[in-house]
Motif scaffolding. Structure first.
Motif, mmCIF file in Angstrom:
data_model
loop_
_atom_site.group_PDB
_atom_site.id
_atom_site.type_symbol
_atom_site.label_atom_id
_atom_site.label_comp_id
_atom_site.label_asym_id
_atom_site.label_seq_id
_atom_site.Cartn_x
_atom_site.Cartn_y
_atom_site.Cartn_z
ATOM 1 N N ARG A 86 -2.834 32.733 -4.404
ATOM 2 C CA ARG A 86 -3.963 33.061 -5.291
ATOM 3 C C ARG A 86 -4.729 31.785 -5.668
ATOM 4 O O ARG A 86 -5.954 31.763 -5.686
ATOM 5 C CB ARG A 86 -3.478 33.770 -6.544
ATOM 6 N N LYS A 87 -4.004 30.713 -5.947
ATOM 7 C CA LYS A 87 -4.659 29.451 -6.297
ATOM 8 C C LYS A 87 -5.450 28.908 -5.113
ATOM 9 O O LYS A 87 -6.534 28.349 -5.289
ATOM 10 C CB LYS A 87 -3.622 28.437 -6.772
ATOM 11 N N VAL A 88 -4.922 29.086 -3.906
ATOM 12 C CA VAL A 88 -5.646 28.664 -2.708
ATOM 13 C C VAL A 88 -6.946 29.448 -2.593
ATOM 14 O O VAL A 88 -8.022 28.880 -2.372
ATOM 15 C CB VAL A 88 -4.784 28.858 -1.433
ATOM 16 N N LEU A 89 -6.862 30.766 -2.762
ATOM 17 C CA LEU A 89 -8.046 31.616 -2.654
ATOM 18 C C LEU A 89 -9.086 31.288 -3.725
ATOM 19 O O LEU A 89 -10.290 31.422 -3.490
ATOM 20 C CB LEU A 89 -7.644 33.090 -2.732
ATOM 21 N N GLU A 90 -8.644 30.868 -4.897
ATOM 22 C CA GLU A 90 -9.573 30.496 -5.964
ATOM 23 C C GLU A 90 -10.187 29.118 -5.736
ATOM 24 O O GLU A 90 -11.262 28.822 -6.245
ATOM 25 C CB GLU A 90 -8.845 30.505 -7.311
ATOM 26 N N GLU A 105 -6.357 16.584 -2.531
ATOM 27 C CA GLU A 105 -6.888 17.870 -3.010
ATOM 28 C C GLU A 105 -5.883 18.993 -2.794
ATOM 29 O O GLU A 105 -5.734 19.871 -3.637
ATOM 30 C CB GLU A 105 -8.213 18.198 -2.310
ATOM 31 N N LEU A 106 -5.194 18.960 -1.655
ATOM 32 C CA LEU A 106 -4.164 19.968 -1.391
ATOM 33 C C LEU A 106 -3.051 19.882 -2.429
ATOM 34 O O LEU A 106 -2.521 20.901 -2.859
ATOM 35 C CB LEU A 106 -3.583 19.806 0.017
ATOM 36 N N GLU A 107 -2.704 18.656 -2.846
ATOM 37 C CA GLU A 107 -1.660 18.479 -3.850
ATOM 38 C C GLU A 107 -2.060 19.101 -5.183
ATOM 39 O O GLU A 107 -1.224 19.660 -5.887
ATOM 40 C CB GLU A 107 -1.338 16.995 -4.031
ATOM 41 N N LYS A 108 -3.346 19.034 -5.533
ATOM 42 C CA LYS A 108 -3.818 19.650 -6.769
ATOM 43 C C LYS A 108 -3.683 21.167 -6.709
ATOM 44 O O LYS A 108 -3.435 21.814 -7.723
ATOM 45 C CB LYS A 108 -5.279 19.279 -7.028
ATOM 46 N N ILE A 109 -3.834 21.722 -5.518
ATOM 47 C CA ILE A 109 -3.791 23.175 -5.351
ATOM 48 C C ILE A 109 -2.360 23.676 -5.162
ATOM 49 O O ILE A 109 -1.934 24.646 -5.786
ATOM 50 C CB ILE A 109 -4.647 23.614 -4.138
ATOM 51 N N SER A 113 5.038 18.905 -2.585
ATOM 52 C CA SER A 113 5.818 19.221 -1.381
ATOM 53 C C SER A 113 5.111 20.235 -0.483
ATOM 54 O O SER A 113 5.056 20.052 0.732
ATOM 55 C CB SER A 113 7.217 19.708 -1.753
ATOM 56 N N ASN A 114 4.558 21.297 -1.067
ATOM 57 C CA ASN A 114 3.856 22.290 -0.253
ATOM 58 C C ASN A 114 2.610 21.702 0.392
ATOM 59 O O ASN A 114 2.288 22.006 1.537
ATOM 60 C CB ASN A 114 3.473 23.514 -1.092
#
Length: 134
Positions: A86-90, A105-109, A113-114
């Motif tokens: 959901r956070k990715v989609l937002e 930016e990916l780390e913020k989302i 680790s992910n």
């Protein structure tokens, strides 16, 4: 068929289809009663409509702007789970935008680790991958 293989297959099925809902009853009689209760007050299904569902091209606007093919694709990416999708989609409006995001930016989302797992997957040299096609 062992009980462990049935449980394992059920787990895989629910992971691959998160929208899937399971009903469990101890006896066929209980299952019939449960289905009867669920159906109370509902109209009989339209056979012609049911037969055509899924045949037409997917229209993202028909389901609140959700393109289920893209959603399924996102779920297959490492680092993306039902907890963070959901956070990715937002955060992004296209898959291209997601792929082009820097690690920070990916780390913020996604969290550290992910984000690292996804970033390394997306940044991997495709020519170095060991791919076997059957």
């Amino acid at each position: 068929v062992s009980i462990s293989s049935v449980v394992a297959k059920t787990v895989i099925l629910t992971q691959q289809f998160p929208q899937l809902r399971l009903l469990w009853c101890r006896t066929p009689f209980e299952a019939a009663n449960l289905l009867h209760e669920l159906k109370m007050g509902e109209e009989e299904p339209d056979e012609e409509l049911a037969a055509t569902l899924g045949l037409q091209d997917e229209d993202p606007e028909a389901d609140g702007g959700i393109n289920h093919r893209q959603l399924h694709f996102l779920r297959t990416l490492p680092g993306i789970s039902n907890r963070n999708i959901r956070k990715v989609l937002e955060s992004v409006s296209t898959i291209k935008e997601l792929v082009e995001l820097p690690l920070e930016e990916l780390e913020k989302i996604l969290g550290n680790s992910n984000a690292k797992v996804l970033y390394e997957f997306l940044s991997a040299d495709a020519s170095a991958m060991d791919v076997h096609v059957d």
